[in-house]
Design an enzyme around this catalytic site. Structure first.
Site, PDB file in Angstrom:
ATOM      1  N   GLN A  78      43.485  31.072  44.973  1.00  5.58           N
ATOM      2  CA  GLN A  78      42.296  30.329  45.390  1.00  5.58           C
ATOM      3  C   GLN A  78      41.078  31.249  45.334  1.00  5.58           C
ATOM      4  O   GLN A  78      40.739  31.919  46.307  1.00  5.58           O
ATOM      5  CB  GLN A  78      42.481  29.764  46.802  1.00  5.58           C
ATOM      6  CG  GLN A  78      41.348  28.845  47.172  1.00  5.58           C
ATOM      7  CD  GLN A  78      41.572  28.156  48.505  1.00  5.58           C
ATOM      8  OE1 GLN A  78      42.600  28.277  49.147  1.00  5.58           O
ATOM      9  NE2 GLN A  78      40.568  27.425  48.931  1.00  5.58           N
ATOM     10  N   PHE A  79      40.410  31.253  44.188  1.00  2.15           N
ATOM     11  CA  PHE A  79      39.249  32.130  43.998  1.00  2.15           C
ATOM     12  C   PHE A  79      38.128  31.813  44.979  1.00  2.15           C
ATOM     13  O   PHE A  79      37.284  32.653  45.273  1.00  2.15           O
ATOM     14  CB  PHE A  79      38.745  32.072  42.551  1.00  2.15           C
ATOM     15  CG  PHE A  79      37.955  30.841  42.220  1.00  2.15           C
ATOM     16  CD1 PHE A  79      36.571  30.842  42.311  1.00  2.15           C
ATOM     17  CD2 PHE A  79      38.597  29.676  41.809  1.00  2.15           C
ATOM     18  CE1 PHE A  79      35.838  29.708  42.006  1.00  2.15           C
ATOM     19  CE2 PHE A  79      37.868  28.542  41.498  1.00  2.15           C
ATOM     20  CZ  PHE A  79      36.498  28.557  41.597  1.00  2.15           C
ATOM     21  N   THR A  80      38.119  30.589  45.529  1.00  2.00           N
ATOM     22  CA  THR A  80      37.036  30.199  46.429  1.00  2.00           C
ATOM     23  C   THR A  80      37.036  30.989  47.737  1.00  2.00           C
ATOM     24  O   THR A  80      36.065  30.918  48.493  1.00  2.00           O
ATOM     25  CB  THR A  80      37.069  28.693  46.736  1.00  2.00           C
ATOM     26  OG1 THR A  80      38.316  28.373  47.355  1.00  2.00           O
ATOM     27  CG2 THR A  80      36.887  27.879  45.460  1.00  2.00           C
TER      28      THR A  80
END
Length: 149
Positions: A78-80
């Site tokens: 989850q790059f967010t």
């Protein structure tokens, strides 16, 4: 590297309507990889995740780790987690590592977790995923390898 670790009774992740990873009792682990992460960051987060004492013992105290329970892990990229929202209203993801380099570190992190002997399920790196999380407690822990929180 950052991780959001949630104690769950069950969790699954779907891609295109199909379940690609599913666990029972254990930990749902959302991970974000920064542009500065190294193997040492991965090892730090792996050690924290598998040794966090957030499961109840016989006295109803959070005293047991996922290793003690021989529980399961569902790991989802989850790059967010590296979204910087300090300015404006649109998150800035400049600190997140992208592309093939991030995928390689994600896969290395999975490999490190597999060495623990626990069941490890995953999402699909870079895919649009739907995650079902049945948080137990709720217990949610934030980890950062730079120890910024």
């Amino acid at each position: 590297m950052r991780a959001v670790v949630q104690r769950v009774t069950s969790s699954n992740v779907k891609v295109d309507g199909n379940i690609v990873g599913s666990i029972g009792e254990g930990l749902n682990v959302l991970i974000g990889i920064s542009k500065n992460d190294t193997l040492e960051d991965l090892k730090y987060i792996r050690d924290k995740v598998i040794n966090l004492r957030i499961f109840h013992d016989e006295n109803d105290k959070m005293n047991l780790s996922i290793l003690d329970l021989k529980g399961q892990l569902l790991v989802i990229s989850q790059f967010t987690l590296y979204g910087d929202c300090r300015k404006g209203r649109r998150p800035n993801f400049m600190e997140a590592k992208g592309g093939e380099e991030a995928k390689e570190l994600y896969e290395e992190f999975i490999k490190l977790l597999n060495e623990s002997g626990l069941k490890v399920e995953t999402g699909e790196f870079g895919a649009d995923m739907k995650v079902e999380i049945n948080n137990d407690g709720p217990v949610t822990i934030l980890l950062d390898s730079t120890k910024s929180f």
